[in-house]
Scaffold this motif. Structure first.
Motif, mmCIF file in Angstrom:
data_model
loop_
_atom_site.group_PDB
_atom_site.id
_atom_site.type_symbol
_atom_site.label_atom_id
_atom_site.label_comp_id
_atom_site.label_asym_id
_atom_site.label_seq_id
_atom_site.Cartn_x
_atom_site.Cartn_y
_atom_site.Cartn_z
ATOM 1 N N ASP A 1 0.841 -1.198 0.000
ATOM 2 C CA ASP A 1 0.000 0.000 0.000
ATOM 3 C C ASP A 1 0.876 1.248 0.000
ATOM 4 O O ASP A 1 1.933 1.288 0.655
ATOM 5 C CB ASP A 1 -0.908 0.025 1.234
ATOM 6 C CG ASP A 1 -1.906 -1.122 1.227
ATOM 7 O OD1 ASP A 1 -2.373 -1.484 0.136
ATOM 8 O OD2 ASP A 1 -2.211 -1.653 2.320
ATOM 9 N N LEU B 1 -2.871 5.561 0.348
ATOM 10 C CA LEU B 1 -3.839 4.492 0.612
ATOM 11 C C LEU B 1 -3.925 4.180 2.101
ATOM 12 O O LEU B 1 -5.016 3.986 2.653
ATOM 13 C CB LEU B 1 -3.458 3.234 -0.166
ATOM 14 C CG LEU B 1 -3.661 3.257 -1.682
ATOM 15 C CD1 LEU B 1 -3.074 1.998 -2.316
ATOM 16 C CD2 LEU B 1 -5.140 3.372 -2.025
ATOM 17 N N SER C 1 -6.988 -0.496 0.878
ATOM 18 C CA SER C 1 -5.890 -1.390 0.514
ATOM 19 C C SER C 1 -6.281 -2.243 -0.685
ATOM 20 O O SER C 1 -7.405 -2.752 -0.759
ATOM 21 C CB SER C 1 -5.521 -2.295 1.693
ATOM 22 O OG SER C 1 -4.514 -3.229 1.308
ATOM 23 N N GLN D 1 -3.734 -4.476 -1.609
ATOM 24 C CA GLN D 1 -2.633 -5.429 -1.487
ATOM 25 C C GLN D 1 -3.138 -6.864 -1.595
ATOM 26 O O GLN D 1 -4.020 -7.297 -0.852
ATOM 27 C CB GLN D 1 -1.911 -5.215 -0.153
ATOM 28 C CG GLN D 1 -0.650 -6.048 -0.013
ATOM 29 C CD GLN D 1 0.139 -5.667 1.239
ATOM 30 O OE1 GLN D 1 -0.146 -4.666 1.873
ATOM 31 N NE2 GLN D 1 1.110 -6.485 1.588
#
Length: 542
Positions: free
Chosen positions: A337, A341, A347, A349
């Motif tokens: 991230d 963010l 997120s 991710q």
């Protein structure tokens, strides 16, 4: 709906307009009397106050619900002379004499009310159609560092440290009303858009677009990404928590706002959509991270055709770099991230399908997509071009995609084909390499009639099986009775009678056209991803 030609007026705005007109009518039709004796002065004073309060209430209601005087100018503009006329009635000699001045004031006041009614109908405050899909939509605005990587470094000439983008993504959180135009730049956007696209007599009247500031979108800012992807057709469980990516490039005179319907609809169907705000002077206004304003470059539009094409191709080069950099940055977000963010509590991710990336755009954005795909074929698996302005494709990409060995046997006009491939950089040799992506190319009926964008070549390539891989799902088609601007939100926000009179909107309802464009796009994306998922091995871009 019939009154407004099929557009969607904002229901609350119609009610407020009707109440304001009723108040103006009451104030105009109510007699203003004056006390003959002090004993009955209280009664008459109350009547005078009701007359004045009705005027004030109408103005306050309109301004309070619209935000300012110009956002609902079809009502507030007629109110100004009406207030002046009604103030003259406070003079005893005017109201009690029943002379010519009395009747002139009454007639002019009535005309002001009629004008307010007509203008509020002719210039309604409208909204976009409802966004349909299995998800709600979250949105976040980011600034992506423009660090140049790989092949992009050789051709990029980019003076800005960060690139502003908007990311729309699936969420399960309930949406809230969000302003359609970014509040920070809305006034400048209206002014620059009228300067760019309006007929000559109206170019200085940016306030005519202020009604767009009353429009909103249903999205949740900084919402959490949906925990699951219910649409995933992959067999493994991991893919059901990940979402495909769409990188969207706007057209000339556009920005992330003006393509809200198409991009929101894609996000609601389960895509993470990254919408560019290009910094090359092709948008009305963009604010950089440091606060600098980049506005539309009006000088290019005044150049002759050939000189303008050269500059537009240089802009495409910059735009393609921006798309490449945005794509790299989003793929990096799948690994970690960014600080922005983290601050927003959002997120991505481990939640992105990095081998399902589609580059997409309209008009100038369409050729930007082609150029970005040619420059970095490793990043993209599919390409969607809504009416690409192919003359502005960079020389390298244009000569590669339309290489003679790809078009052999298609019965093209050799002379016209040669002129089309001419470019500024004469050292570039024809290259037969262009990534074998799945393509969706859509053109409007308007451009088909005008034979713009080399739609005839695309059509012949599709008919001859030269568009995309042989086992692919590439497709080319026309949107019937549609015009160029109907790929954006413009025609859904512009009064139908006005849009058709200046040739912006075609014969169809633009809401229907937008829905067809979206359905064709989503169908293609689903088919392209399904085909890729069925391959024995999957290429991964990280």
């Amino acid at each position: 709906m019939v009154v407004w030609g099929g557009l969607r007026p904002i229901a609350s705005r119609v009610i407020f307009d009707a109440l304001a007109v009723a108040g103006l009518s009451f104030a105009t039709l109510t007699s203003v009397t004056f006390p003959a004796k002090k004993t009955d002065g209280n009664k008459v004073a109350r009547q005078n106050r009701w007359n004045g309060w009705a005027l004030i209430a109408s103005l306050v209601l309109t301004v309070a619900t619209a935000g300012n005087l110009t956002n609902r100018w079809p009502l507030t503009f007629p109110m100004v002379p009406l207030f002046l006329l009604q103030s003259l009635r406070r003079f005893r000699v005017v109201e009690t004499s029943r002379s010519w001045s009395f009747w002139i004031i009454r007639i002019l006041s009535a005309l002001c009310i009629v004008m307010a009614i007509k203008l509020s109908i002719l210039f309604p405050a409208v909204e976009l159609p409802p966004i349909e899909g299995p998800y709600h939509v979250g949105t976040i605005d980011l600034h992506i560092p423009t660090t140049i990587q790989g092949a992009a470094a050789a051709t990029a000439d980019f003076p800005f440290s960060h690139l502003p983008v908007r990311i729309l993504y699936p969420t399960l959180e309930e949406p809230s009303w969000t302003p359609y135009l970014s509040p920070e730049t809305a006034l400048e956007y209206c002014r620059e858009t009228m300067q760019f696209g309006a007929p000559e007599p109206l170019r200085d009247f940016g306030w005519m677009l202020h009604t767009w500031r009353l429009t909103g979108i249903q999205a949740k800012k900084n919402a959490k990404l949906s925990p699951t992807n219910d649409k995933s057709k992959e067999n493994d469980d991991e893919s059901k928590t990940k979402f495909p990516i769409v990188i969207y490039s706007h057209g000339l005179g556009g920005n992330a706002d003006i393509y809200s319907y198409q991009t929101l609809s894609l996000a609601a169907k389960g895509n993470v959509v990254v919408v560019m705000n290009h910094l090359d002077g092709t948008g009305p206004i963009v604010k950089t991270k440091c606060g600098q304003e980049v506005t539309f470059d009006h000088g290019i539009s005044k150049m002759d055709y050939k000189e303008g094409d050269v500059i537009r191709r240089n802009q495409t080069n910059v735009r393609a770099h921006e798309v490449v950099r945005a794509t790299e940055a989003v793929l990096d977000m799948n690994q970690k991230d960014t600080p922005e963010l983290i601050d927003a509590g959002v997120s991505f991710q481990g939640r992105l399908l990095v081998d399902h990336v589609t580059v997409m755009g309209h008009s100038f954005g369409g050729v930007t997509a082609f150029t970005a795909a040619h420059r970095r074929p490793d990043l993209f698996q599919a390409l969607v071009a809504h009416e690409p302005a192919t003359n502005w494709m960079t020389d390298e990409a244009r000569r590669a995609f339309f290489a003679k060995n790809r078009l052999e046997g298609l019965n093209l006009d050799d002379e016209m084909y040669s002129r089309f491939l001419d470019g500024e950089n004469e050292d570039i040799q024809e290259d037969d390499f262009f990534p074998e992506l799945d393509y969706l190319i859509l053109f409007s009926h308007e451009w088909r009639e005008k034979k713009w964008g080399r739609c005839d070549i695309f059509e012949k390539m599709h008919e001859g099986g030269r568009l995309g891989p042989k086992d692919g799902v590439s497709h080319f088609s026309f949107i019937g009775e549609a015009h160029h601007n109907e790929f954006s939100d413009t025609c859904m926000l512009t009064p139908m009678w006005l849009a058709r009179s200046v040739g912006v909107t075609g014969k169809r309802n633009p809401l229907e056209t937008a829905a067809e464009i979206h359905e064709r796009t989503v169908t293609f994306l689903d088919e392209a991803r399904s085909r890729r998922s069925m391959k024995p091995t999957s290429q991964s871009s990280t």
